[in-house]
Design a protein around this motif. Sequence first.
Motif, PDB file in Angstrom:
ATOM      1  N   THR A  35       0.814  -1.220   0.000  1.00  0.00           N
ATOM      2  CA  THR A  35       0.000   0.000   0.000  1.00  0.00           C
ATOM      3  C   THR A  35       0.840   1.259   0.000  1.00  0.00           C
ATOM      4  O   THR A  35       0.341   2.329  -0.351  1.00  0.00           O
ATOM      5  N   GLN A  36       2.091   1.169   0.416  1.00  0.00           N
ATOM      6  CA  GLN A  36       2.961   2.337   0.452  1.00  0.00           C
ATOM      7  C   GLN A  36       4.411   1.905   0.619  1.00  0.00           C
ATOM      8  O   GLN A  36       4.695   0.787   1.036  1.00  0.00           O
ATOM      9  N   LEU A  37       5.310   2.816   0.277  1.00  0.00           N
ATOM     10  CA  LEU A  37       6.741   2.597   0.448  1.00  0.00           C
ATOM     11  C   LEU A  37       7.274   3.666   1.383  1.00  0.00           C
ATOM     12  O   LEU A  37       6.795   4.802   1.384  1.00  0.00           O
ATOM     13  N   LEU A  38       8.267   3.302   2.149  1.00  0.00           N
ATOM     14  CA  LEU A  38       8.992   4.261   2.978  1.00  0.00           C
ATOM     15  C   LEU A  38      10.467   4.080   2.698  1.00  0.00           C
ATOM     16  O   LEU A  38      11.009   2.985   2.873  1.00  0.00           O
ATOM     17  N   LEU A  39      11.109   5.131   2.220  1.00  0.00           N
ATOM     18  CA  LEU A  39      12.553   5.122   2.000  1.00  0.00           C
ATOM     19  C   LEU A  39      13.172   5.990   3.084  1.00  0.00           C
ATOM     20  O   LEU A  39      12.962   7.198   3.121  1.00  0.00           O
ATOM     21  N   ASP A  40      13.882   5.357   4.012  1.00  0.00           N
ATOM     22  CA  ASP A  40      14.546   6.057   5.114  1.00  0.00           C
ATOM     23  C   ASP A  40      15.999   6.286   4.694  1.00  0.00           C
ATOM     24  O   ASP A  40      16.815   5.359   4.710  1.00  0.00           O
ATOM     25  N   LYS A  41      16.298   7.516   4.284  1.00  0.00           N
ATOM     26  CA  LYS A  41      17.648   7.817   3.782  1.00  0.00           C
ATOM     27  C   LYS A  41      18.705   7.649   4.867  1.00  0.00           C
ATOM     28  O   LYS A  41      19.812   7.195   4.572  1.00  0.00           O
ATOM     29  N   SER A  42      18.397   8.013   6.106  1.00  0.00           N
ATOM     30  CA  SER A  42      19.421   7.953   7.160  1.00  0.00           C
ATOM     31  C   SER A  42      19.855   6.520   7.444  1.00  0.00           C
ATOM     32  O   SER A  42      21.023   6.282   7.735  1.00  0.00           O
ATOM     33  N   SER A  43      18.936   5.571   7.338  1.00  0.00           N
ATOM     34  CA  SER A  43      19.316   4.171   7.553  1.00  0.00           C
ATOM     35  C   SER A  43      19.558   3.441   6.234  1.00  0.00           C
ATOM     36  O   SER A  43      19.902   2.260   6.235  1.00  0.00           O
ATOM     37  N   ARG A  44      19.351   4.161   5.115  1.00  0.00           N
ATOM     38  CA  ARG A  44      19.511   3.600   3.780  1.00  0.00           C
ATOM     39  C   ARG A  44      18.708   2.305   3.636  1.00  0.00           C
ATOM     40  O   ARG A  44      19.212   1.273   3.199  1.00  0.00           O
ATOM     41  N   THR A  45      17.418   2.413   4.008  1.00  0.00           N
ATOM     42  CA  THR A  45      16.531   1.262   3.972  1.00  0.00           C
ATOM     43  C   THR A  45      15.235   1.627   3.261  1.00  0.00           C
ATOM     44  O   THR A  45      14.637   2.661   3.533  1.00  0.00           O
ATOM     45  N   LEU A  46      14.809   0.752   2.355  1.00  0.00           N
ATOM     46  CA  LEU A  46      13.523   0.869   1.691  1.00  0.00           C
ATOM     47  C   LEU A  46      12.598  -0.164   2.303  1.00  0.00           C
ATOM     48  O   LEU A  46      12.938  -1.348   2.356  1.00  0.00           O
ATOM     49  N   TYR A  47      11.436   0.287   2.785  1.00  0.00           N
ATOM     50  CA  TYR A  47      10.426  -0.594   3.355  1.00  0.00           C
ATOM     51  C   TYR A  47       9.235  -0.681   2.409  1.00  0.00           C
ATOM     52  O   TYR A  47       8.772   0.349   1.920  1.00  0.00           O
ATOM     53  N   LEU A  48       8.738  -1.890   2.177  1.00  0.00           N
ATOM     54  CA  LEU A  48       7.481  -2.099   1.488  1.00  0.00           C
ATOM     55  C   LEU A  48       6.450  -2.374   2.576  1.00  0.00           C
ATOM     56  O   LEU A  48       6.659  -3.261   3.419  1.00  0.00           O
ATOM     57  N   LEU A  49       5.364  -1.613   2.567  1.00  0.00           N
ATOM     58  CA  LEU A  49       4.400  -1.650   3.665  1.00  0.00           C
ATOM     59  C   LEU A  49       3.025  -2.101   3.207  1.00  0.00           C
ATOM     60  O   LEU A  49       2.586  -1.771   2.108  1.00  0.00           O
ATOM     61  N   GLN A  50       2.358  -2.814   4.107  1.00  0.00           N
ATOM     62  CA  GLN A  50       0.920  -3.056   4.042  1.00  0.00           C
ATOM     63  C   GLN A  50       0.366  -2.271   5.219  1.00  0.00           C
ATOM     64  O   GLN A  50       0.572  -2.660   6.366  1.00  0.00           O
ATOM     65  N   GLY A  51      -0.274  -1.147   4.924  1.00  0.00           N
ATOM     66  CA  GLY A  51      -0.660  -0.258   6.012  1.00  0.00           C
ATOM     67  C   GLY A  51       0.603   0.253   6.682  1.00  0.00           C
ATOM     68  O   GLY A  51       1.492   0.776   6.015  1.00  0.00           O
ATOM     69  N   ARG A  52       0.713   0.069   7.999  1.00  0.00           N
ATOM     70  CA  ARG A  52       1.921   0.489   8.724  1.00  0.00           C
ATOM     71  C   ARG A  52       2.892  -0.664   8.938  1.00  0.00           C
ATOM     72  O   ARG A  52       3.940  -0.487   9.538  1.00  0.00           O
ATOM     73  N   ARG A  53       2.543  -1.843   8.476  1.00  0.00           N
ATOM     74  CA  ARG A  53       3.367  -3.024   8.730  1.00  0.00           C
ATOM     75  C   ARG A  53       4.365  -3.258   7.588  1.00  0.00           C
ATOM     76  O   ARG A  53       3.981  -3.420   6.440  1.00  0.00           O
ATOM     77  N   ALA A  54       5.639  -3.258   7.933  1.00  0.00           N
ATOM     78  CA  ALA A  54       6.682  -3.544   6.945  1.00  0.00           C
ATOM     79  C   ALA A  54       6.674  -5.038   6.642  1.00  0.00           C
ATOM     80  O   ALA A  54       6.787  -5.854   7.549  1.00  0.00           O
ATOM     81  N   VAL A  55       6.526  -5.373   5.367  1.00  0.00           N
ATOM     82  CA  VAL A  55       6.538  -6.777   4.967  1.00  0.00           C
ATOM     83  C   VAL A  55       7.808  -7.137   4.201  1.00  0.00           C
ATOM     84  O   VAL A  55       8.094  -8.312   3.990  1.00  0.00           O
ATOM     85  N   ARG A  56       8.546  -6.135   3.760  1.00  0.00           N
ATOM     86  CA  ARG A  56       9.844  -6.326   3.128  1.00  0.00           C
ATOM     87  C   ARG A  56      10.719  -5.124   3.460  1.00  0.00           C
ATOM     88  O   ARG A  56      10.220  -4.002   3.614  1.00  0.00           O
TER      89      ARG A  56
END
Length: 167
Positions: A35-56
Amino acid sequence: MKRALCAAILLTALLGSPAAATVDPAGPEGGLKITQLLLDKSSRTLYLLQGRRAVRSYSVDLGANPAGHKQYRGDGRTPEGLYYITHRNPRSSFFLSLGISYPNDRDRARARALGRDPGGDIFIHGRGARVQNPPRDWTRGCAAVTDDEMAEIFALVPPGTPIFIKP
């Protein structure tokens, strides 16, 4: 609908990274609906989310000058803020890629005030055959993952998916 997705991403940003959430590498039973992506530049991590839950989650390389928001073409920065995935590119020079909606109207106005071109062509992409063992933060403002990771992301993330890029 888009307003609700934007609100969900902003809530995620305000409440913190989903790193505290359980990351399930196998995903939930049945098909994944990202449902959404979060790219956290400081940790250099891309999260794939279902709602608020990171699934990847994936480690990413960023632009050559990653600190701060992208200001103009050639600054080597990765943008920050709320964008969306514009399209899938199966013929990318860097294996596969997903387009990010940079620049938006604010980005164009900021660059114009500096007398510069805002640039564009910001993607999440793989490395491709030409890039083997790259240095950290080698892109021109994109987020890069391994080709195997990009194949998975490409299959899971449809155009229109919101992405929040956090400093």
